[in-house]
Design a protein around this motif. Structure first.
Motif, PDB file in Angstrom:
ATOM      1  N   LEU A   1     -20.263  -9.709   7.441  1.00  0.00           N
ATOM      2  CA  LEU A   1     -19.840 -10.996   7.994  1.00  0.00           C
ATOM      3  C   LEU A   1     -20.974 -11.653   8.769  1.00  0.00           C
ATOM      4  N   ARG A   2     -21.699 -10.857   9.539  1.00  0.00           N
ATOM      5  CA  ARG A   2     -22.814 -11.406  10.315  1.00  0.00           C
ATOM      6  C   ARG A   2     -23.948 -11.878   9.403  1.00  0.00           C
ATOM      7  N   ILE A   3     -24.188 -11.165   8.323  1.00  0.00           N
ATOM      8  CA  ILE A   3     -25.245 -11.570   7.389  1.00  0.00           C
ATOM      9  C   ILE A   3     -24.872 -12.896   6.716  1.00  0.00           C
ATOM     10  N   LEU A   4     -23.621 -13.020   6.307  1.00  0.00           N
ATOM     11  CA  LEU A   4     -23.185 -14.276   5.703  1.00  0.00           C
ATOM     12  C   LEU A   4     -23.291 -15.427   6.701  1.00  0.00           C
ATOM     13  N   PHE A   5     -22.918 -15.164   7.944  1.00  0.00           N
ATOM     14  CA  PHE A   5     -23.035 -16.198   8.974  1.00  0.00           C
ATOM     15  C   PHE A   5     -24.491 -16.604   9.176  1.00  0.00           C
TER      16      PHE A   5
END
Length: 294
Positions: free
Chosen positions: A203-207
């Motif tokens: 999720l953090r990478i996509l953000f």
């Protein structure tokens, strides 16, 4: 793990900036100022720069498929965030429908702008020929002769003619709309983390990819305004993008979720339990916190 710690720090900083109330209230003003004053940069940039060529990798790779890149990264982020919080496919699809609405708006405006150009424009053929000295005059500076008014813009350009008519820059329109959409959809991540929401590396990478894409669009917007200034077509494109964002995110989506409205970003998601006996209130965060975010 060092890389994971770096990822957490970077995404926390970006989430705080994008979720900050001042940033959200003034980002569209900043973007408007860029569109209005950006062409002034043409006085200082070099026309021999790699960014002065329309065949540059960034233009070919990202600008021509800008809406596709935005849908891929924003759609993945919105779906993963909503589904990981609520485990509801219906709620995730409802949030994704905002991208579908914006995409339909983009395609609709493209058709209308093409119709405007074909209706108001005309096809011209250059009269002057290259000089005997071997130096050809600029095609745009040559005298023009009206050739055939019945031809469309695409047919005219394919025949090697010149097209003149009322235009609205589709590139500037798309970039402004994508920037504002990215800012709106990713702004929910900061309040989500502040409320104790769990977030794994995916999720953090996509953000982080969404944040990088946002600043890439801002950079390409500056490049187009500085190296290819076209007034007032670019100004009209930027105005159309900002008005589209305001009509959707500041207007329609504030009506609340229903069969005809997907609702605002974060609606039904910002509800994080703080204790074992905490109860959910139909996906609503405390009213004061949610209203502060929106």
């Amino acid at each position: 793990m060092f890389l994971n710690a770096v990822l957490v720090v970077l995404t926390d900083i970006a989430a705080w900036v994008l979720g900050n109330g001042s940033f959200r209230r003034h980002f569209h003003l900043l973007l408007s100022a860029v569109v209005v004053f950006g062409p002034a940069l043409s006085l200082w940039v070099s026309q021999y720069s790699v960014f002065a060529k329309r065949t540059h990798f960034l233009y070919r790779m990202f600008l021509r498929s800008g809406w596709g890149w935005t849908c891929i990264f924003v759609g993945s982020f919105v779906f993963l965030l909503s589904f990981s919080v609520r485990r509801s496919l219906f709620l995730s699809l409802r949030h994704l429908s905002r991208l579908g609405v914006a995409g339909g708006l983009w395609l609709g405006f493209r058709k209308l702008l093409d119709l405007l150009e074909n209706t108001t424009g005309s096809c011209y053929e250059p009269l002057a020929t290259p000089s005997e000295g071997g130096q050809a005059a600029s095609l745009a500076a040559q005298p023009l002769l009206l050739l055939r008014e019945g031809e469309s813009k695409s047919e005219c350009l394919q025949a090697g003619m010149l097209w003149r008519g009322y235009e609205v820059s589709e590139d500037i329109f798309l970039l402004c709309l994508c920037c504002l959409l990215l800012a709106e959809e990713t702004a929910v991540f900061g309040p989500y983390l502040n409320l104790g929401g769990t977030s794994g590396a995916p999720l953090r990478i996509l953000f982080l990819f969404c944040v990088l894409l946002l600043w890439l669009w801002v950079f390409l917007l500056l490049c187009l305004l500085a190296y290819f200034p076209q007034f007032p077509t670019q100004l009209l494109g930027g105005a159309l993008g900002c008005l589209s964002w305001r009509g959707l995110y500041q207007g329609w989506y504030r009506l609340g979720p229903s069969w005809y409205c997907p609702g605002r970003p974060g609606l039904g998601l910002l509800n994080i339990k703080t204790s074992g006996d905490a109860t959910e209130n139909d996906g609503e965060v405390s009213r004061g916190q949610y209203n502060q975010f929106n």
